[in-house]
Design a protein around this motif. Structure first.
Motif, PDB file in Angstrom:
ATOM      1  N   ARG A 145       0.610  -1.184  -0.039  1.00  0.00           N
ATOM      2  CA  ARG A 145       0.091  -0.143   0.262  1.00  0.00           C
ATOM      3  C   ARG A 145       0.943   1.138   0.203  1.00  0.00           C
ATOM      4  O   ARG A 145       1.917   0.968   0.970  1.00  0.00           O
ATOM      5  CB  ARG A 145      -0.734   0.366   0.865  1.00  0.00           C
ATOM      6  N   ILE A 146       0.155   2.141  -0.830  1.00  0.00           N
ATOM      7  CA  ILE A 146       1.205   3.516  -0.744  1.00  0.00           C
ATOM      8  C   ILE A 146       0.662   4.687  -0.642  1.00  0.00           C
ATOM      9  O   ILE A 146       0.688   5.165   0.337  1.00  0.00           O
ATOM     10  CB  ILE A 146       1.469   3.943  -2.486  1.00  0.00           C
ATOM     11  N   ASN A 147      -1.019   4.786  -0.608  1.00  0.00           N
ATOM     12  CA  ASN A 147      -1.916   5.556   0.251  1.00  0.00           C
ATOM     13  C   ASN A 147      -0.593   6.732  -0.822  1.00  0.00           C
ATOM     14  O   ASN A 147      -0.569   7.977   0.747  1.00  0.00           O
ATOM     15  CB  ASN A 147      -1.404   5.395   1.619  1.00  0.00           C
ATOM     16  N   PRO A 148      -1.241   7.261  -1.279  1.00  0.00           N
ATOM     17  CA  PRO A 148      -0.754   8.715  -1.394  1.00  0.00           C
ATOM     18  C   PRO A 148      -1.566   9.986  -0.984  1.00  0.00           C
ATOM     19  O   PRO A 148      -0.950  11.235  -1.498  1.00  0.00           O
ATOM     20  CB  PRO A 148      -0.760   8.393  -4.092  1.00  0.00           C
ATOM     21  N   PHE A 149      -2.344   9.244  -1.225  1.00  0.00           N
ATOM     22  CA  PHE A 149      -3.744  10.020  -0.193  1.00  0.00           C
ATOM     23  C   PHE A 149      -2.937  11.135   1.322  1.00  0.00           C
ATOM     24  O   PHE A 149      -4.037  11.639   1.405  1.00  0.00           O
ATOM     25  CB  PHE A 149      -5.132   9.887  -0.097  1.00  0.00           C
ATOM     26  N   TYR A 150      -1.587  10.191   1.473  1.00  0.00           N
ATOM     27  CA  TYR A 150      -1.538  10.813   3.530  1.00  0.00           C
ATOM     28  C   TYR A 150      -0.602  10.308   3.580  1.00  0.00           C
ATOM     29  O   TYR A 150       0.204  10.250   2.399  1.00  0.00           O
ATOM     30  CB  TYR A 150      -2.406   9.395   3.974  1.00  0.00           C
ATOM     31  N   GLY A 151      -0.300  11.480   4.355  1.00  0.00           N
ATOM     32  CA  GLY A 151       1.367  12.013   4.625  1.00  0.00           C
ATOM     33  C   GLY A 151       1.406  13.292   3.867  1.00  0.00           C
ATOM     34  O   GLY A 151       1.122  14.232   3.333  1.00  0.00           O
ATOM     35  N   ALA A 152       2.618  13.528   5.265  1.00  0.00           N
ATOM     36  CA  ALA A 152       2.858  15.324   4.245  1.00  0.00           C
ATOM     37  C   ALA A 152       3.470  14.757   3.131  1.00  0.00           C
ATOM     38  O   ALA A 152       4.196  14.119   2.454  1.00  0.00           O
ATOM     39  CB  ALA A 152       4.496  15.019   5.083  1.00  0.00           C
TER      40      ALA A 152
END
Lengths: 196, 535
Positions: free
Chosen positions: B316-323
């Motif tokens: 999972r990369i979850n490019p929508f979360y995190g700085a």
């Protein structure tokens, strides 16, 4: 009107959204976009819509099941209706200048001679099968003419954004959603009156 | 699995929640009952990176400042991280802004705080190569690295700019690992944040006021020093009296900050500062029909055009979360100063509608399959450094039939060549660290399943406008500064060449693109120019 290379009718008097670049075009005619498209798909938004005109609704309704074909139920009428409303809201949310640009793409697909030249289809979208619509989009994508590629890009982009802006579809991407925001009530900002 | 929808955020950090108690003078022009005439020492058009910095500097020095902002005042209590609302209310043209031929999508802010309210918090000093180029080739004085250093340092302190100290999110970490694997230089991005909780909604308005945008720093600073802020007020033109500028005329807009209500706001001021950003500042000058003997206004507008590549990973990369941005690589940026386009490698934050809009699918099946897999997609961007080579002259701002500013910036062969090269670099990087499949954002590109396949396909791919998705988040130039008036619009102090009492203090000053995310360049330069104005 459309003899030989259909690009002849795509003449424009200054570079704009659907004007062809110098490298891609054949001889441009002296007809302007305005003259070709005036009176076509004209008019106000249909009841229940803020921006979409009758021709736009017919076009977008046809496009949605094709662009979202990967879904198991592309003809789910509720999803199509909701995406259409979302599309209308999207157009209402962008600037008039942006809407002008996008309407050129809609009008090109709504005006029979232009539609025919771009997609090979003369009849209106309301009589098109799903296959017809998808084939038309593919033709726009694969055309060597920038104007066709631009219309493909605009239709796919707008339908896709409209679809994924809907809360019920966001989750299908694996995006769990944003934090919940709780706003405490405060007194409205007191505004000083601007002195005359 | 991380699920941020389970957390709750409040609104107590919003500095505007007690604006009244603080005595802040804020007017919403959409509420005006009639037209108004005002007077000030200085009128500042725009409240972005330039406008905010100038407003705070000048009001702290005791000058009477009026700030006019075309966008609405939206503060963190409003920021609920919803894509539709943010794109509609915080961005130029409701996120519909594009270049004249529609080939490049332009992301700029339109709200109090300008683009700083919606940017991704990356803060870089202007590269030395850029400053030296301006001095040597573009006739700019007083902007050497040494001369600007104290101003950068001051704004870095003011905005708490520091290298991001937390681990990069997976989207950024892929960039870091790929650079390591292939021997490319990389570094950590400095960010203007204080108390950041690493959720990644900078682009939709920071909901916890951690991002040190102008909205929560210099604008409150100016308001604390008796500056007046009028928002939903769109400046149409500057007012002239002979060869001096005596103020501006603005139109009050409706609640949506779209349509004029018919009320006008006239501000008379000793000094007028344009900080409406690239596109709007030249637009105002064009509508004002100010002298432009060498036809420089609006010319040499640059975009850092962005090429994008997406790659699917097992994890999972979850490019929508995190700085959103914490790692960058300049490995391909400065191989030569001019010559083929250099580019900076970064990653963007990717939420669903954003992804749907930029995907540029080759087929409906690819779109749906890819979007269903968004949590496993890594996105990489290459920002081309335009404006340094002879062949890269940028775009031109003009006025459309509605008298609104529009940027004509064709994607020419110089840029397309740079994009093709950038696609190759990014795809190779993504496969080098285990991508299962990857593709450039281009309507004729299927997913490739190996670097070998990608490399061969790229050689055949028709990289051109409307097929490749191209965007810009950095609009620069159009009111170039310089000492040679045949090649610039303002001098090295930001003063308009051909009229008195008119200044430009925003990103439209840049004679070339920056070669780095531009906000700190604007902060530093405008701090210098506004400080100089006091003497």
């Amino acid at each position: 009107m459309l003899q030989g290379d259909g690009q002849e009718i795509l003449g424009v008097d200054r570079r704009g959204f659907l004007e062809l670049s110098a490298t891609g075009s054949a001889a441009l005619s002296t007809m302007s976009w305005g003259a070709v498209l005036s009176g076509c798909s004209a008019g106000r938004a249909v009841p229940g819509m803020k921006q979409l005109r009758a021709g736009d609704v017919e076009l977008i309704r046809a496009m949605i099941p094709c662009v979202m074909k990967g879904r198991r139920a592309p003809n789910d009428t509720l999803a199509v209706d909701r995406t259409l409303q979302s599309f209308d809201t999207l157009l209402d949310d962008v600037s008039p200048g942006a809407v002008d640009q996008l309407r050129q793409a809609f009008d090109a697909l709504s005006f029979a001679p232009m539609r025919w030249w771009l997609t090979g289809r003369w009849s209106g979208w309301s009589t098109a099968s799903g296959e017809d619509v998808c084939r038309s989009l593919e033709r726009l994508r694969d055309s060597r003419f920038e104007v066709s590629n631009a219309i493909y890009g605009a239709m796919v982009r707008l339908v896709s954004i409209s679809y994924y802006l809907l809360p019920e579809h966001m989750g299908s991407t694996g995006y769990p959603g944003a934090p919940r925001k709780v706003v405490e009530e405060i007194a409205p900002l007191e505004e000083k009156k601007a002195a005359p | 699995m991380i699920d941020l929808s389970k957390i709750t955020l409040g609104s107590r950090t919003d500095p505007y929640r007690n604006a009244a108690e603080r005595g802040w003078d804020i007017v919403d022009a959409s509420n005006l009952a009639g037209s108004v005439k005002l007077a000030a020492d200085v009128v500042i058009v725009g409240t972005g990176a330039g406008g905010g910095t100038a407003a705070e500097t000048l009001s702290k020095a005791g000058l009477g400042v009026i700030m006019l902002e075309a966008g609405p005042l939206k503060t963190s209590r409003y920021f609920d991280m919803d894509e539709r609302a943010a794109y509609r209310d915080l961005y130029q043209e409701g996120s519909g802004r594009a270049t004249k031929d529609g080939a490049i999508f332009v992301l700029q802010g339109c709200a109090v705080g300008g683009s700083t309210t919606v940017n991704w918090a990356s803060s870089f000093r202007t590269p030395e190569q850029t400053l030296k180029f301006w001095e040597k080739e573009m006739g700019v004085r007083g902007c050497s690295p040494d001369e600007l250093a104290p101003y950068f340092a001051s704004m870095e302190k003011r905005l708490n700019i520091a290298k991001w100290a937390q681990p990069p999110n997976p989207n950024n970490d892929i960039l870091r690992r790929a650079a390591e694997r292939l021997g490319y230089s990389w570094n950590v991005i400095p960010r203007n944040v204080r108390g950041c909780i690493n959720i990644g909604y900078c682009g939709l308005g920071c909901p916890v006021d951690a991002k040190q945008s102008m909205l929560v720093t210099t604008i409150p600073g100016a308001l604390d020093h008796d500056a007046k802020l009028i928002h939903r007020a769109q400046v149409e033109r500057v007012l002239l009296d002979g060869d001096r500028v005596i103020g501006v005329e603005a139109l009050a807009l409706d609640e949506r900050a779209r349509k004029p209500t018919g009320r006008k706001i006239i501000v008379r001021a000793d000094r007028t500062i344009l900080a409406g950003g690239a596109i709007h500042s030249p637009g105002i000058l064009l509508r004002s029909e100010v002298p432009d003997p060498h036809e420089r206004i609006g010319r040499r507008t640059f975009l850092h055009p962005v090429a994008t590549s997406m790659a699917a990973f097992e994890e999972r990369i979850n490019p929508f979360y995190g700085a959103p941005q914490s790692i960058y690589s300049d490995h391909f940026q400065w191989q030569s100063v001019s010559g083929p386009a250099g580019f900076k490698l970064e990653v963007p934050p990717v939420h669903p509608a954003f992804a749907g809009g930029f995907f540029s699918p080759n087929s409906p099946e690819q779109l749906f399959e890819g979007m269903s897999n968004l949590a496993h997609l890594q996105w990489m961007i290459a920002l081309l450094r335009d404006g340094f080579d002879e062949r890269s002259r940028g775009g031109v701002v003009g006025l459309d039939k509605r008298n609104r500013a529009v940027l004509d910036y064709p994607l020419d062969d110089y840029l397309l060549e740079g994009m093709r090269r950038a696609y190759g670099v990014m795809l190779e990087m993504q496969f080098a660290v285990g991508a299962k499949k990857a593709r450039p954002l281009h309507s004729r590109a299927p997913f490739y399943h190996s670097w070998k396949e990608a490399k061969a396909a790229l050689a055949e791919l028709d990289v051109k406008a409307h097929l490749a998705a191209v965007a810009s988040a950095h609009v620069m130039g159009g009111c170039a500064m310089g000492e040679d008036e045949t090649r610039s619009v303002v001098n090295s102090r930001g003063k308009f060449h051909h009229l008195d009492n008119l200044y430009v203090m925003d990103g439209s000053l840049f004679p070339t693109s920056i070669g780095a995310n531009p906000q700190l360049s604007i902060y530093g330069l405008v701090l210098k120019l506004s400080t100089q104005l006091l003497s």
